[in-house]
Design an enzyme around this catalytic site. Structure first.
Site, PDB file in Angstrom:
ATOM      1  N   ASP A  12      -0.035   0.955  -1.849  1.00 30.22           N
ATOM      2  CA  ASP A  12      -1.095   1.866  -1.397  1.00 30.22           C
ATOM      3  C   ASP A  12      -0.863   3.278  -1.949  1.00 30.22           C
ATOM      4  O   ASP A  12      -1.769   4.117  -1.907  1.00 30.22           O
ATOM      5  CB  ASP A  12      -1.114   1.933   0.137  1.00 30.22           C
ATOM      6  CG  ASP A  12      -2.321   1.218   0.731  1.00 30.22           C
ATOM      7  OD1 ASP A  12      -3.277   0.941  -0.023  1.00 30.22           O
ATOM      8  OD2 ASP A  12      -2.308   0.956   1.945  1.00 30.22           O
ATOM      9  N   LYS A  66      -8.569  -9.143   1.258  1.00 22.85           N
ATOM     10  CA  LYS A  66      -7.425  -8.835   0.390  1.00 22.85           C
ATOM     11  C   LYS A  66      -6.618 -10.093   0.116  1.00 22.85           C
ATOM     12  O   LYS A  66      -6.248 -10.394  -1.015  1.00 22.85           O
ATOM     13  CB  LYS A  66      -6.517  -7.779   1.051  1.00 22.85           C
ATOM     14  CG  LYS A  66      -7.055  -6.362   0.934  1.00 22.85           C
ATOM     15  CD  LYS A  66      -6.280  -5.370   1.792  1.00 22.85           C
ATOM     16  CE  LYS A  66      -6.958  -4.006   1.754  1.00 22.85           C
ATOM     17  NZ  LYS A  66      -6.450  -3.064   2.753  1.00 22.85           N
ATOM     18  N   GLN A 109      -1.661  -2.055   7.002  1.00 20.91           N
ATOM     19  CA  GLN A 109      -3.079  -1.703   7.180  1.00 20.91           C
ATOM     20  C   GLN A 109      -3.227  -0.542   8.169  1.00 20.91           C
ATOM     21  O   GLN A 109      -2.716  -0.600   9.290  1.00 20.91           O
ATOM     22  CB  GLN A 109      -3.858  -2.936   7.675  1.00 20.91           C
ATOM     23  CG  GLN A 109      -5.344  -2.735   7.788  1.00 20.91           C
ATOM     24  CD  GLN A 109      -6.039  -2.539   6.438  1.00 20.91           C
ATOM     25  OE1 GLN A 109      -5.746  -3.232   5.471  1.00 20.91           O
ATOM     26  NE2 GLN A 109      -6.950  -1.589   6.375  1.00 20.91           N
TER      27      GLN A 109
END
Ligand code: NAD
Length: 297
Positions: free
Chosen positions: A121, A54, A98
Site C-alpha cells: 500500500d 482484491k 485494510q
C-alpha cells in the site's frame, strides 16, 4: 470541446495482463509465486467488497492470495502478531491491512509494523520518506494508477501545471510527490484554500481527491486540461436508488476538459491493478530479480 474519456477499466485490464505475464515467467523461470496477504478487521461492508475483489483478481493474475479476517474486537497485540507472522512468511511478498481500522486500534502503529519491503500500500513511514526524497519505494496504489494514466495520455508531464485537490496521506500528498517526480509544477489545494476555482483554472492537470461529490465544476477547468477524478461517492438518484459519482461534476467538466477519467471506470480499477503490480515488484525486489518495466513510478 468534448473530453477524451480515459478508460481506466481497459487500462487496468492491460496492467493486470502485464502482471499476469510476469507472474507466469517468474513461476516458469524461477519457481516463485508472488503472494499477497490481506488482513481485514471487522465487518465493514465496503471493506469486505474491496477485499473480496482484491482476492479474486490476485488469483486471476496467478498469484497466491491469503485473506485473514479478524474480529472487530481484536486486540492491538493480536493484530500486530498477525502482521509479524506475515512479515516472517517467505511465501508472502505483499501485506495489506485494510483501512479504516476500528477506533481502538492505532492505524499508524499497525501500518508501521509491516515490513516496508512488503508494504504494497506504500503507507509505511519508510516508504513515505523514500518517495518524498525521490528514492525507490513502494508507491501508494491510487496515486500510482493515476500517474500511469497521466503518463499514458500525455507522454511527458514535464513542466505541466498540476493542481491536486486534497492533502490526505493516502491520495493527495503522494500524488503531489509523484507529479513533482515527473517534473510538474505542483500545487496542493485543500479545504482551507482560498478561491479554489481560480487555483484550479491554472492547471493543465487537475487531480480531484476531495471526498465530496461533484465538487469540481466545469467552469473551474482550463479548456483542454486533464481531469483525474479520484473520488468515489454514492449519492441518491432523484428517481430513487443510488449511483456512484466522483469528486468532479462529470458532465460540466467533460464539456471543457481535454481528457477526463469517469466514475466508475476510471481511477478505481487502476487501484487494484497497481496493488497487484506492487506485489509483483515487491516479489522481484526481495528475490533480487529485475523489476517489470512500466509498473512502478
Ligand atoms: P480524505 O477525506 O482523507 O481527504 C480529503 C481531502 O480533501 C482533505 O485533505 C481536505 O483538506 C480536502 N477537502 C475537503 N473538502 C474540501 C473542499 N471543499 N475544498 C477543497 N479541498 C477539500 O479523502 P481521501 O482518502 O484522500 O480520498 C479522497 C477521495 O478519493 C474520496 O472520495 C475517496 O472515496 C476516494 N478514494 C478513491 C480511491 C480509489 O481507488 N479510486 C482510493 C482512495 C480514495
Amino acid at each position: 470541446m468534448t473530453a477524451t474519456v480515459i478508460d481506466g477499466k481497459a487500462f487496468a485490464a492491460k496492467v493486470r495482463g502485464q502482471v499476469g505475464e510476469h507472474v507466469a515467467k517468474l513461476k516458469e523461470e524461477h519457481g516463485i509465486t508472488p503472494g499477497l496477504a490481506v488482513v481485514l478487521v471487522g465487518e465493514d461492508p465496503a471493506s469486505q467488497v474491496y477485499v473480496k475483489s482484491k482476492g479474486k483478481m490476485t488469483v486471476e493474475v496467478g498469484m497466491k492470495s491469503v485473506e485473514h479476517r479478524m474480529d472487530e474486537t481484536v486486540s492491538e497485540a493480536d493484530l500486530l502478531a498477525m502482521v509479524q507472522k506475515l512479515n516472517d512468511d517467505p511465501t508472502i511478498h505483499g501485506i495489506l491491512v485494510q483501512l479504516p481500522l476500528p477506533g481502538h486500534l492505532n492505524s499508524d502503529l499497525v501500518i508501521n509494523s509491516i515490513d516496508p519491503a512488503k508494504d504494497v500500500d506504500g503507507f509505511h513511514i519508510s516508504n513515505v520518506g523514500l518517495l518524498g526524497t525521490g528514492q525507490k519505494s513502494m508507491v501508494p496504489c491510487t496515486p500510482l494508477g493515476s500517474l500511469m494514466m497521466l503518463r499514458d495520455h500525455h507522454g511527458s508531464l514535464s513542466g505541466l501545471n498540476a493542481v491536486v485537490i486534497g492533502r490526505s496521506n493516502i491520495v493527495g500528498k503522494p500524488m503531489a510527490q509523484l507529479l513533482l517526480g515527473d517534473s510538474c509544477t505542483v500545487t496542493i489545494a485543500h479545504s482551507r484554500t482560498k478561491d479554489l476555482p481560480s487555483v484550479v483554472r491554472q492547471a493543465d492537470i487537475v487531480v480531484a481527491a476531495v471526498g465530496r461529490p461533484q465538487t469540481v465544476l466545469g467552469d473551474w477547468i482550463k479548456p483542454g486540461a486533464t481531469v483525474i477524478d479520484v473520488g468515489i461517492n454514492r449519492i441518491d438518484k432523484p428517481e430513487g436508488g443510488t449511483r456512484l459519482v466522483g469528486d468532479a461534476d462529470y458532465e460540466s467538466c467533460a464539456a471543457v476538459a481535454g481528457a477526463i477519467t469517469p466514475v466508475p471506470g476510471g481511477v478505481g480499477p487502476m487501484t487494484i491493478a497497481c496493488l497487484l503490480a506492487n506485489t509483483l515488484t515487491a516479489c522481484c525486489r526481495s528475490n533480487g530479480l529485475t523489476e517489470p518495466e512500466g509498473l512502478t513510478a
